[in-house]
Design an enzyme around this catalytic site. Structure first.
Site, mmCIF file in Angstrom:
data_model
loop_
_atom_site.group_PDB
_atom_site.id
_atom_site.type_symbol
_atom_site.label_atom_id
_atom_site.label_comp_id
_atom_site.label_asym_id
_atom_site.label_seq_id
_atom_site.Cartn_x
_atom_site.Cartn_y
_atom_site.Cartn_z
ATOM 1 C CB CYS A 26 -0.914 0.000 1.219
ATOM 2 S SG CYS A 26 -1.984 -1.451 1.314
ATOM 3 C CE1 TYR A 28 -2.925 3.059 3.878
ATOM 4 C CE2 TYR A 28 -3.998 3.978 1.947
ATOM 5 C CZ TYR A 28 -3.993 3.098 3.002
ATOM 6 O OH TYR A 28 -5.043 2.236 3.186
ATOM 7 C CG ASP A 295 1.564 0.593 15.257
ATOM 8 O OD1 ASP A 295 2.582 -0.068 14.977
ATOM 9 O OD2 ASP A 295 0.579 0.668 14.505
ATOM 10 C CB CYS A 349 -2.093 11.417 17.058
ATOM 11 S SG CYS A 349 -0.684 10.290 17.152
ATOM 12 C CB CYS A 368 -5.613 22.330 14.629
ATOM 13 S SG CYS A 368 -6.472 23.510 15.704
#
Length: 415
Positions: A26, A28, A295, A349, A368
């Site tokens: 993938c 991304y 992770d 995050c 944001c």
């Protein structure tokens, strides 16, 4: 001085039984390049010896009667069923009366009848990665030969349904599919998937001598990978789906971010770490026993140690990990600390906090603008559902109090 007790909160450590190995490529994916962390290792799989050590330490670290094991990747189904049978045997060996559950995150392309029977019989919860209809999914989720993966994923979903395996969907929202929120959302409803996690993809391009493509969290580079979503896209995407969900789908379809937002509105801990006040209680263990803070922080500077020489308890409840988790709250710029919706996202995050505020203060979350649009949009609906919860009534009652007028969904006092 406040002491940090290992009994103060739960501990989770995701295991990577196949390391970064995956049958897909993938575009991304942030994890495929993790193989560069261990260039001298050719066999990147979790050994039986380390599997037993991990399971023993993980169970010893728990303070609750129920324990969840999460198997992640890469692609964890690249290990055979016999590996997971061994894991179940070891869990039973070290359980000491605890109730154990297992979840596994997969791209779904390797599922077959044997796998699904095993997952059903052993009550695994399956998290399945699918990015919407074929056109959206195949844009970035292809195999190493560049072939689309949608057909195989859908075949996997049908097998899960056939065998009665409980599953939910993890859908990445990127620069392409974000512009089609309702088509995206309705696809999941059309296949009967009632539990959905939408994850915005935000990755920055780094420049490292080892060839690593993506930037580490500490790098203040604004150069975004082309598949990254924009803040405006993210806000528009969430608002469009929320409007359909709040009119028709509350309690019928569970969208993780909406549930977490309501939890924060109500003042209880959300089930989503990105919008929790602190982090640091969910680590990850690589195939060789190395443990990292998170992770999304599998970089050398966030390596806590190895289970061969240190216990999971010692690493996950260390001062270093405590500081990592508390920094989410303490490192916020003033713009965030003064925001009326701080309680709803807590700065989101830390990996996405690479912008500067208007005053030049670092640490502003890239998303944001999108979150602010979303929270302002849903505020009256969240207020209503909060009052229903306080009155011990179901939040789904809100569907009787919304109307769409001139293309805008409104909350009305009476029906």
């Amino acid at each position: 001085m406040t002491t940090f007790s290992p009994f103060s909160r739960p501990l989770y450590v995701m295991a990577k039984p196949a390391g970064p190995l995956c049958n897909l490529a993938c575009e991304y994916c942030y994890y495929l390049e993790k193989s560069r962390l261990y260039p001298d290792d050719s066999n990147r799989i979790l050994s039986d010896e380390l599997l037993e050590l991990f399971i023993r330490q993980y169970l010893e670290a728990q303070t609750t009667p129920e324990v969840l094991f999460t198997w992640h990747g890469g692609e964890p189904l690249m290990r055979p069923i016999s590996f997971y049978r061994k894991a179940l045997q070891l869990q039973a060996k070290y359980a000491r009366g605890r109730r154990i559950s297992n979840s596994i995150q997969t791209n779904g392309t390797l599922l077959n009848d044997d796998w699904c029977r095993f997952l059903r019989d052993n009550r695994f919860l399956v998290g399945l990665s699918v990015d919407g209809p074929a056109e959206f999914h195949n844009e970035y989720r292809r195999d190493r030969q560049g072939r689309p993966s949608f057909y195989k994923v859908m075949k996997g979903i049908e097998l899960l349904k056939k065998h009665g395996v409980e599953y939910n969907a993890m859908a990445v929202v990127n620069d392409y599919n974000a512009d089609f929120p309702l088509e995206f959302y309705r696809f999941f409803k059309s296949i009967g998937c009632r539990y959905i996690q939408f994850t915005p993809i935000v990755e920055r391009l780094g420049s490292h001598a080892d060839g690593t493509r993506l930037a580490s969290p500490g790098e203040q580079t604004p150069t975004l990978a082309p598949f990254s979503i924009t803040p405006r896209q993210w806000g528009d995407f969430l608002c469009a789906i929320f409007d359909e969900w709040v009119q028709h789908d509350v309690s019928h379809y569970y969208i993780q971010l909406f549930d977490a937002t309501l939890a924060n509105w109500f003042g209880i801990a959300p089930g989503l770490c990105s919008v929790a006040e602190t982090c640091g209680h969910a680590g990850v263990m690589e195939y060789n026993g190395d443990v990292y803070s998170c992770d999304h922080f599998v970089f050398p500077e966030y390596r806590l140690g190895n289970i061969r020489s240190e216990s999971l308890t010692a690493m996950m409840y260390s001062e270093r990990q405590r500081t990592f988790g508390e920094a989410k709250k303490t490192a916020l710029p003033r713009q965030c600390r003064d925001c009326e919706f701080l309680f709803a996202c807590h700065g989101e995050c830390p990996k996405n906090r690479f912008l500067a505020t208007a005053d030049g203060e670092p640490g502003l979350n890239y998303l944001c603008e999108g979150y602010l649009r979303f929270f302002r949009h849903v505020a009256p609906f969240m207020d209503f559902m909060k009052k229903e919860l306080e009155a011990k009534r179901p939040p789904a009652n809100i569907m009787q109090h919304v109307r769409e007028e001139n293309g805008e969904v409104r909350l009305i006092s009476e029906v």
